[in-house]
Structures are given as C-alpha cells and as structure tokens.
Scaffold this active site. Structure first.
Site, mmCIF file in Angstrom:
data_model
loop_
_atom_site.group_PDB
_atom_site.id
_atom_site.type_symbol
_atom_site.label_atom_id
_atom_site.label_comp_id
_atom_site.label_asym_id
_atom_site.label_seq_id
_atom_site.Cartn_x
_atom_site.Cartn_y
_atom_site.Cartn_z
ATOM 1 N N ASN A 185 0.749 -1.051 0.139
ATOM 2 C CA ASN A 185 0.054 -0.148 -0.016
ATOM 3 C C ASN A 185 0.924 1.316 0.037
ATOM 4 O O ASN A 185 1.390 1.436 1.017
ATOM 5 C CB ASN A 185 -0.945 0.020 1.182
ATOM 6 C CG ASN A 185 -1.806 1.271 1.453
ATOM 7 O OD1 ASN A 185 -1.709 1.886 0.267
ATOM 8 N ND2 ASN A 185 -2.446 1.394 2.504
ATOM 9 N N LYS A 187 0.015 4.222 -0.158
ATOM 10 C CA LYS A 187 -0.490 5.762 0.020
ATOM 11 C C LYS A 187 -0.184 6.711 -0.743
ATOM 12 O O LYS A 187 -0.122 6.549 -2.051
ATOM 13 C CB LYS A 187 -0.041 5.692 1.456
ATOM 14 C CG LYS A 187 -0.254 4.623 2.378
ATOM 15 C CD LYS A 187 -0.005 4.597 4.015
ATOM 16 C CE LYS A 187 -0.410 3.323 4.680
ATOM 17 N NZ LYS A 187 -0.032 3.301 5.990
ATOM 18 N N HIS A 195 -9.487 1.430 5.300
ATOM 19 C CA HIS A 195 -8.276 1.715 5.700
ATOM 20 C C HIS A 195 -8.455 2.609 7.052
ATOM 21 O O HIS A 195 -9.161 3.737 6.798
ATOM 22 C CB HIS A 195 -7.100 2.145 4.667
ATOM 23 C CG HIS A 195 -5.771 2.349 5.334
ATOM 24 N ND1 HIS A 195 -5.260 3.033 6.138
ATOM 25 C CD2 HIS A 195 -4.747 1.089 5.059
ATOM 26 C CE1 HIS A 195 -4.040 2.723 6.350
ATOM 27 N NE2 HIS A 195 -3.866 1.522 5.855
ATOM 28 N N GLU A 226 -6.620 5.092 7.727
ATOM 29 C CA GLU A 226 -6.255 6.347 7.539
ATOM 30 C C GLU A 226 -7.520 7.188 6.851
ATOM 31 O O GLU A 226 -7.780 8.237 6.975
ATOM 32 C CB GLU A 226 -5.031 6.561 6.466
ATOM 33 C CG GLU A 226 -3.990 6.138 7.479
ATOM 34 C CD GLU A 226 -2.681 5.522 6.638
ATOM 35 O OE1 GLU A 226 -2.664 5.783 5.419
ATOM 36 O OE2 GLU A 226 -1.607 5.250 7.429
ATOM 37 N N GLU A 229 -5.320 -4.708 10.563
ATOM 38 C CA GLU A 229 -4.268 -3.583 11.024
ATOM 39 C C GLU A 229 -4.535 -2.692 12.168
ATOM 40 O O GLU A 229 -5.418 -1.956 12.129
ATOM 41 C CB GLU A 229 -4.409 -2.532 9.806
ATOM 42 C CG GLU A 229 -3.924 -3.124 8.427
ATOM 43 C CD GLU A 229 -3.343 -2.228 7.665
ATOM 44 O OE1 GLU A 229 -2.427 -2.454 6.993
ATOM 45 O OE2 GLU A 229 -3.947 -1.091 7.391
ATOM 46 N N GLY A 261 2.747 2.393 10.910
ATOM 47 C CA GLY A 261 3.523 3.417 10.666
ATOM 48 C C GLY A 261 4.378 3.694 11.806
ATOM 49 O O GLY A 261 5.077 4.881 12.068
ATOM 50 N N SER A 304 3.669 -1.901 10.410
ATOM 51 C CA SER A 304 4.969 -2.017 10.534
ATOM 52 C C SER A 304 5.700 -3.387 10.244
ATOM 53 O O SER A 304 6.635 -3.740 11.015
ATOM 54 C CB SER A 304 5.328 -1.727 12.114
ATOM 55 O OG SER A 304 5.038 -0.498 12.326
HETATM 56 P P1 13P Z 1 3.047 0.528 7.669
HETATM 57 O O1 13P Z 1 3.663 -0.853 7.094
HETATM 58 O O2 13P Z 1 4.051 1.666 7.228
HETATM 59 O O3 13P Z 1 2.965 0.346 9.299
HETATM 60 O O4 13P Z 1 1.694 0.478 7.031
HETATM 61 C C1 13P Z 1 0.778 -0.278 7.316
HETATM 62 C C2 13P Z 1 -0.350 0.002 6.449
HETATM 63 O O5 13P Z 1 -1.231 0.981 6.729
HETATM 64 C C3 13P Z 1 -0.781 -0.656 5.380
HETATM 65 O O6 13P Z 1 -1.795 -0.414 4.843
#
Ligand code: 13P
Length: 254
Positions: A11, A13, A100, A102, A172, A178, A218
């Site tokens: 992903n 982003k 997601h 976010e 997640e 992140g 992560s």
């Molecule tokens: P990270 O791997 O940067 O923690 O992000 C995970 C994520 O949000 C994948 O959709």
C-alpha cells in the site's frame, strides 16, 4: 483443508510520482521473474490513482496485480475530485483497498459509508481488501475483539456467502501502522483466529477456510517471515517497507 497461498500487498499511500512508480514496478518485475520468487504467492501493489493505468499496463501478462486505494460509493455524478469503480474498471483495475484506518480517521469514513463502497465495488466485480483494527486506547481496554467484530458486522457480514469470496481481510491495529511498533506474533495469530472463527459462525467452514486474512502494521523485511508463518496469517498489507525495492523483495521472499 484447502491450502491458502500467501498474499503480499504494497500500500503505497500518497507516495511516489510517475517516474518513481513506473521504475519501481519495472525493476520489481524484472527481479521477481529472474529469481522466480512469485511462485505460489499473490503480489499486489496499490499506487496512487494517476498511475494506476500505466502500472496496470506495465504489469500486463505478469502475475503482479494492481489495486486502487479507494473508490467513491457511487459510480458517477457531481462529486468533484472523486474517482469511481466504474472509471477504474474501464482501465482494467479489479482490486481496491477499503476501510483503511487512514480513510476512517482523516476522511471520516464510517462503517455505513464503507458498506456503500463495498456494494458498488461488488457491482463492478472488484476484489476488496477490507481493513479492520482497533486503536491503542481500545486495545488498552481489551476491547480489540469487540471492535473488530463490530467493524465486520456492520460491513462485510452484510454480504452474502457468495459475495464474501471477493474479500481479503486485513487486520491492521491502528497503533502499529507506521509506528515501528507491531503486535506480537501471538497477538496477531489470536486475532486472526478470532476473525476466522467469526467467518465460520457466519458463513460456515468452507468460507472460513478460504478467506484470506492479512496482517498490516510495521511489517518489515526482518519480521515478515515470523508473521507469515503464523497459522492464520495469510500474508501482509505493507506500507513503509513496501516503498524500498530491496526491502519489499525480501518481504515477498519471506
Ligand atoms: P506500515 O507498514 O507503514 O506500518 O503501514 C501499514 C499500512 O497501513 C498498510 O496499509
């Protein structure tokens, strides 16, 4: 019992411009095929909207799939700045990430809206990578199971058993995204087993055996193998570590 292959999804982003996107995908494909590391795996990359078309063209004829990171909940109309499944379908995109954290946090997407997005995605025969997960506060109150259950009940579980065949579920935990913090392998396995049991209760054994449940938060090239070797972890949804070619290749090889 049906053996599930591993699924690794990048992903990206809101990262990478045209050049970065296309050169990554070209280099990635070259190495993957040279080293034959795509065997028995599904690999998906989700770049930004403007680069979906070219990414899909580059990966034509390969086993790499390209996914969108979002869609609007209707197929056309006066929604300035939005992109629909109807449009994405016309450029050959067949997969989309929905729910997601976010999108939930920054764009205030609630389960009701997500269900509308699910319906339109199913109408256009998309595969849906649907994300669930609890916040740090929720986990500290031991509410993670309740939260994930209600996220599923208000969205995915409103679909028929035929429709759920189009889903991948991504667990997640928000506090692991992140941050460099991950849930322990055991915590992840327990949650994935719980999610699979919910599918069992709702749809029966064959759906629960078949559904892909991925972990995200992560994941990196050092911990991926341990996550992916958990019984109910069918792969990963990777953010930061999918942006570096060598790291992502090592994750795919895990
Ligand atoms: P990270 O791997 O940067 O923690 O992000 C995970 C994520 O949000 C994948 O959709």
């Amino acid at each position: 019992m049906r053996k599930r292959k591993k699924v690794v999804i990048a992903n990206w982003k809101m990262n990478y411009d045209f050049y970065e996107t296309t050169s990554f995908i070209r280099n990635f494909l070259k190495i993957v095929f040279e080293r034959k590391i795509n065997h028995n795996k599904e690999i998906i990359i989700a770049p930004s909207f403007p680069f979906l078309h070219i990414s899909n063209q580059i990966s034509q004829g390969t086993t790499l799939n390209i996914a969108a990171q979002n869609i609007h909940h209707t197929d056309k109309g006066s929604y300035t700045g939005e992109v629909s499944s109807y449009m994405l379908k016309s450029i050959g995109i067949q997969k989309v990430i929905l729910g997601h954290s976010e999108r939930r946090e920054f764009f205030l997407e609630k389960n009701n809206l997500l269900f509308e997005k699910i319906k339109i995605a199913l109408k256009y025969n998309f595969n849906i990578i649907f994300c669930v997960g609890e916040s740090f506060l929720e986990r500290s109150k031991n509410k993670q199971f309740e939260i994930v259950k209600s996220q599923l009940e208000e969205t995915v579980f409103r679909c028929t058993s035929d429709e759920v065949k189009s889903f991948y579920i991504a667990y997640e935990p928000i506090w692991a995204i992140g941050t460099g913090k991950t849930a322990t392998f055991e915590e992840v396995q327990i949650m994935h087993e719980f999610i699979r049991s919910l599918f069992f209760d709702k749809y029966g054994e064959s759906v629960s055996n078949r559904i892909y449940i991925l972990y995200g938060g992560s994941i990196n090239d050092l911990n991926a193998k341990d996550f992916f070797s958990q019984k109910d972890v069918d792969g990963g949804l990777v953010g930061n570590s999918s942006l570096k070619l060598d790291k992502f290749l090592r994750i795919v090889q895990s």
